[in-house]
Write an enzyme that holds these catalytic residues in place. Sequence first.
Site, PDB file in Angstrom:
ATOM      1  N   ASN A 153       0.754  -1.471  -0.291  1.00 12.24           N
ATOM      2  CA  ASN A 153       0.014  -0.575  -0.148  1.00 12.24           C
ATOM      3  C   ASN A 153       1.182   1.469   0.358  1.00 12.24           C
ATOM      4  O   ASN A 153       0.339   2.170  -1.030  1.00 12.24           O
ATOM      5  CB  ASN A 153      -1.068  -0.294   1.116  1.00 12.24           C
ATOM      6  CG  ASN A 153      -0.118  -0.362   2.706  1.00 12.24           C
ATOM      7  OD1 ASN A 153       1.159  -0.795   2.741  1.00 12.24           O
ATOM      8  ND2 ASN A 153      -0.849   0.365   3.966  1.00 12.24           N
ATOM      9  N   GLY A 209       5.994 -15.401  -3.087  1.00 10.83           N
ATOM     10  CA  GLY A 209       5.257 -15.748  -2.492  1.00 10.83           C
ATOM     11  C   GLY A 209       5.052 -16.473  -1.132  1.00 10.83           C
ATOM     12  O   GLY A 209       5.897 -16.170  -0.376  1.00 10.83           O
ATOM     13  N   SER A 230      -0.824  -7.586   7.092  1.00 13.95           N
ATOM     14  CA  SER A 230      -1.758  -7.819   8.149  1.00 13.95           C
ATOM     15  C   SER A 230      -1.557  -8.725   9.425  1.00 13.95           C
ATOM     16  O   SER A 230      -0.838  -9.137   9.352  1.00 13.95           O
ATOM     17  CB  SER A 230      -2.905  -8.761   7.065  1.00 13.95           C
ATOM     18  OG  SER A 230      -2.451 -10.401   7.371  1.00 13.95           O
ATOM     19  N   GLU A 251       4.162  -4.945  12.532  1.00 13.62           N
ATOM     20  CA  GLU A 251       3.654  -3.195  12.400  1.00 13.62           C
ATOM     21  C   GLU A 251       2.153  -3.878  11.701  1.00 13.62           C
ATOM     22  O   GLU A 251       2.322  -4.277  10.199  1.00 13.62           O
ATOM     23  CB  GLU A 251       4.237  -2.439  11.410  1.00 13.62           C
ATOM     24  CG  GLU A 251       5.574  -1.883  12.319  1.00 13.62           C
ATOM     25  CD  GLU A 251       5.405  -1.333  13.536  1.00 13.62           C
ATOM     26  OE1 GLU A 251       3.577  -0.939  13.605  1.00 13.62           O
ATOM     27  OE2 GLU A 251       5.599  -1.917  14.876  1.00 13.62           O
ATOM     28  N   LEU A 252       1.540  -4.186  12.268  1.00 12.20           N
ATOM     29  CA  LEU A 252      -0.088  -4.860  11.556  1.00 12.20           C
ATOM     30  C   LEU A 252      -1.213  -3.849  11.581  1.00 12.20           C
ATOM     31  O   LEU A 252      -1.263  -2.780  11.857  1.00 12.20           O
ATOM     32  CB  LEU A 252      -0.973  -6.230  12.118  1.00 12.20           C
ATOM     33  CG  LEU A 252       0.216  -6.798  13.601  1.00 12.20           C
ATOM     34  CD1 LEU A 252       0.369  -7.897  14.251  1.00 12.20           C
ATOM     35  CD2 LEU A 252       1.396  -7.778  12.128  1.00 12.20           C
ATOM     36  N   CYS A 285      -3.160   1.133   6.963  1.00 13.85           N
ATOM     37  CA  CYS A 285      -3.272   0.456   8.334  1.00 13.85           C
ATOM     38  C   CYS A 285      -4.060   1.501   8.964  1.00 13.85           C
ATOM     39  O   CYS A 285      -4.351   1.353   9.594  1.00 13.85           O
ATOM     40  CB  CYS A 285      -2.575   0.254   8.742  1.00 13.85           C
ATOM     41  SG  CYS A 285      -0.928   0.985   8.831  1.00 13.85           S
ATOM     42  N   GLU A 379     -11.449  -4.444   9.403  1.00 11.56           N
ATOM     43  CA  GLU A 379     -10.946  -3.427   8.577  1.00 11.56           C
ATOM     44  C   GLU A 379     -11.026  -3.648   7.122  1.00 11.56           C
ATOM     45  O   GLU A 379     -10.635  -5.065   6.656  1.00 11.56           O
ATOM     46  CB  GLU A 379      -9.045  -3.478   9.039  1.00 11.56           C
ATOM     47  CG  GLU A 379      -8.719  -2.727   7.782  1.00 11.56           C
ATOM     48  CD  GLU A 379      -6.761  -3.050   8.800  1.00 11.56           C
ATOM     49  OE1 GLU A 379      -6.334  -2.395   8.952  1.00 11.56           O
ATOM     50  OE2 GLU A 379      -6.709  -4.280   8.634  1.00 11.56           O
TER      51      GLU A 379
END
Length: 484
Positions: A153, A209, A230, A251-252, A285, A379
């Site tokens: 993001n 992946g 996430s 960091e979620l 986030c 979320e």
Amino acid sequence: MSILTKEIWDHKLFRGTWQSAHNGYQVVEVATGESLGQIGYASAADIADAAQQAKLAQKQWWALSYQERQVVFERAVQILTEHQAEIIEWLVKESGSLQLKAGFEVNISIQVLKHCIGLPAADQGTLLPTSQGKLSLARRVPLGVVGVISPFNFPLYLALRAVAPALALGNAVVLKPDERTAVCSGYAIARIFELAGLPQGLLHVLPGGAEVGEALTLDKNIASIQFTSSTHVGRIVGANAAKTLKKVSLELGGKNSLIILDDADIELAAENIAWGAFLHSGQICMTSGKILIQEKIYHQVKQRVIEKVKNFVVGNPLQSDVTIGPLINAKQSQRVEQLVKDAIAHGAKLEVGGQAKGVFFEPTVLADVKQDNPIFTEEIFGPVAVLIPFSTDEQAIKLANEGDYGLSAGIITANVGRAMQLGQQLNVGLLHINDQTVNDETVNPFGGFGASGNGTRIGGPANADEFTQWQWMTIQAQAPHYPF
């Protein structure tokens, strides 16, 4: 001159030098689906080999003088500054960023690099009290090899905020960028440091992946993992890292509350809601996910927000008039649509929007959302404003604190004292009085409470804590006598 011509990175991985990959992953322009090339796709074996090489390179890097390490970051600042227009274009195409957001992201990334110039010369410890004739020191030393797993993001910044200080403090880095944004969050960083003169083997960029991420978290030569993404995947990363007793920074996600008190200016409140909820199509986030508006002004603020949203322009972010760009892919757009449908089924009122159109999702306002609605705690990661009325300050505190997340909160009011009293009771790592929830300035320790992280922080004064470890050392003129 371009630093990211396709001939450099196409079908390749970065291992200190550009090496051909056995497998590839298609790079596409999010808004159009147009192919931009093919990144190399790493394997678990690539991770193992890179970690071994990085461990050897780290020792040589740490043996250099701090001045030699500083020079690399001085050059990196110059290179990113000179080529920022090219990086902005990649952010717009590959991640679907608006040009405004992409420009901000590059600027904040430059600030990270500038901050890192000073890290090699920073105080590396402290002198401790001890007996006469003896020195006792606590000094900071590098961890070794840091594994970084970064999201799509804010791809450049959220990778660089870990990669750069880790390197500056004497570590090597193996970076696994999200494969959907691997050019602007991985290969761009590789090129910047390659051109800046970073020694070969110290930085490896290996998109891939889940199996590549798992290999990174389990490798015995990786001392630490810095993960941003996430909460669901973060729990897996944390569990894997524990198997080899790695240091881990998570960091979620967040379901962040923006509280509008009844003395707030209506227009300012609506502007802050629009920015906090819809910036980068809500894919942040820190997005304002629960917008709590005091009942006295609820309908006025709601109507002004709806008016603003109806004027938003959805489309290709290369067009200057677009305010809402694409989501990262059609799968995410469909997920957001289903969340909105579920919210309506549980009593939310759809005021505007609500439809997915390929990778695009209409900017949406849901009103009168209650605590038992699943979207109250879920979320979203899409352009959806969730409006929730409340009556008293005490109720606002309760609503804001409900749920597992505890990342960011904002309070809009004319009474700063009232906001401070309210804010002190919020369980969040980031608190903004008279601002919305999306804020970061690189010099601040960033992180959240609860399911938004594991109590670690990154940025500013927290970087030394994150990317070094303490060593205690004593020195005396001769060995003492002992009674045995």
